[in-house]
Design an enzyme around this catalytic site. Structure first.
Site, PDB file in Angstrom:
ATOM      1  N   GLU A 184       0.671  -1.100  -0.057  1.00  0.00           N
ATOM      2  CA  GLU A 184       0.035  -0.060   0.043  1.00  0.00           C
ATOM      3  C   GLU A 184       0.772   1.315   0.287  1.00  0.00           C
ATOM      4  O   GLU A 184       0.352   2.431  -0.595  1.00  0.00           O
ATOM      5  CB  GLU A 184      -0.719   0.000   1.273  1.00  0.00           C
ATOM      6  CG  GLU A 184      -2.142  -1.028   1.134  1.00  0.00           C
ATOM      7  CD  GLU A 184      -3.158  -0.812   0.236  1.00  0.00           C
ATOM      8  OE1 GLU A 184      -4.188  -0.355   0.367  1.00  0.00           O
ATOM      9  OE2 GLU A 184      -2.858  -0.819  -1.108  1.00  0.00           O
TER      10      GLU A 184
ATOM     11  N   THR B 269      -7.207   8.274  -6.222  1.00  0.00           N
ATOM     12  CA  THR B 269      -7.075   8.404  -4.812  1.00  0.00           C
ATOM     13  C   THR B 269      -6.478   9.632  -4.530  1.00  0.00           C
ATOM     14  O   THR B 269      -6.633  10.311  -3.493  1.00  0.00           O
ATOM     15  CB  THR B 269      -6.686   7.131  -4.401  1.00  0.00           C
ATOM     16  OG1 THR B 269      -7.314   6.068  -4.640  1.00  0.00           O
ATOM     17  CG2 THR B 269      -6.371   7.304  -2.894  1.00  0.00           C
TER      18      THR B 269
END
Length: 319
Positions: free
Chosen positions: A132, A185
């Site tokens: 991530e 994002t």
């Protein structure tokens, strides 16, 4: 070597934030998800020999989340051999459903299986978080933890990391609608205000506590009353075409609550029964029927299990 020589692992998509739990709460879905295949190779290091289901992802292990996770685990275990990985994407990138997290979780689980399970599933969370970090610049756990552990997961703290699996204390079904629009994002995070008014913060904390209590007390009414985002959804809603209409339609169709999945553009709604979840799906589809926007939709129960073996060879690699 044959495909049957690979250990094959599936890790599911996830819904993060869950309205009031920004960056600290998530839950797993039954579908969609990613598969990572892994097998031992004699030479040290990590190679990615194939990526299927999506174009544009790098096979350089330093530039792909599955490679980063595997490299981190091999360094920690200090083994004299390497691993070959294959990534089989079953979900789109940028959907708001934890695409990079599913790949990262599957890689961590698969390498752990290959090595004879030196780590518990919960101990795999920090390794998956490194994927991530590569994908978004932040090593957050609200997607990778439920993808690994299943059910609902609360991230109480990041320093030190304190991840609390809640399981599925209450039977819930999730309707997910993914409008086929691009939403980065980075953009969804960049528009968020850094300062939060005290009264909004108090209402948000109350909702998160209420949602936890509703899950643990099996109180659908309390869950429903708590599924509200006082802070972030109002700032992001305009980024998703027809979001407000879709949310209203979901609630009118019987959903306990609805909101933005992760950073969007996917929309999620929780229901008490599979029948209600299907009705919510149909209601949201009607909202988008004449919009010219294509949809992917999923209706799944919130599962107890996250990442899991799909198949494994007869012999495991030995340290």
């Amino acid at each position: 070597m044959k495909d049957s020589d690979f250990i094959k692992v599936f890790a599911p998509a996830t819904v993060a934030n869950v309205c009031c739990g920004f960056d600290v709460l998530g839950f797993a879905l039954d579908q969609p998800g990613d598969e990572v295949w892994v097998r031992q190779k004699e030479s040290p290091g990590v190679t990615i020999s194939a990526i299927e289901g999506i174009c544009g992802l790098s096979t350089d292990p330093a530039e792909n989340v599955v490679g980063i996770v595997a490299q981190k685990m091999l360094r920690e275990l200090d083994v004299p051999f390497g691993v070959e990985l294959q990534l089989h994407k079953g979900m789109p990138v940028g959907s708001g459903l934890g695409s990079s997290a599913a790949s990262s979780a599957a890689a961590a689980f698969a390498v752990n299986e290959l090595m004879g399970r030196p780590f518990t599933t919960q101990e795999l969370v920090p390794f998956a978080m490194e994927g991530e970090r590569l994908a978004s610049g932040s090593a957050h756990a609200d997607n990778v933890a439920p993808s690994l552990l299943g059910g609902f997961v609360l991230v109480r703290s990041y320093d030190p990391l304190d991840v609390i699996p809640l399981g599925v204390p209450l039977e819930l079904y999730c309707t997910v609608v993914h409008p086929q629009v691009e939403l980065k994002t980075s953009l969804a995070r960049s528009i968020l205000k850094k300062d939060i008014p005290l009264q909004k913060g108090i209402r948000q904390w109350g909702n998160l506590a209420g949602l936890m209590a509703g899950l643990l007390k099996a109180d659908y009414s309390l869950v429903s009353r708590s599924l509200h985002d006082e802070i972030f959804e109002p700032e992001r809603a305009f980024l998703i075409p027809l979001f407000r209409q879709a949310k209203e339609a979901a609630l009118e169709a019987g959903a306990l609550g609805a909101g933005i999945s992760g950073s969007g553009p996917s929309i999620f709604a929780l229901s008490a029964t599979a029948t209600q979840a299907r009705q919510v799906e149909q209601a949201i589809q009607q909202v988008y029927a004449n919009s010219g926007i294509d949809l992917n939709t999923y209706v799944t129960q919130v599962p107890e299990q996250g990442a899991r073996l799909v198949s494994q060879p007869t012999l495991h690699a030995q340290k």
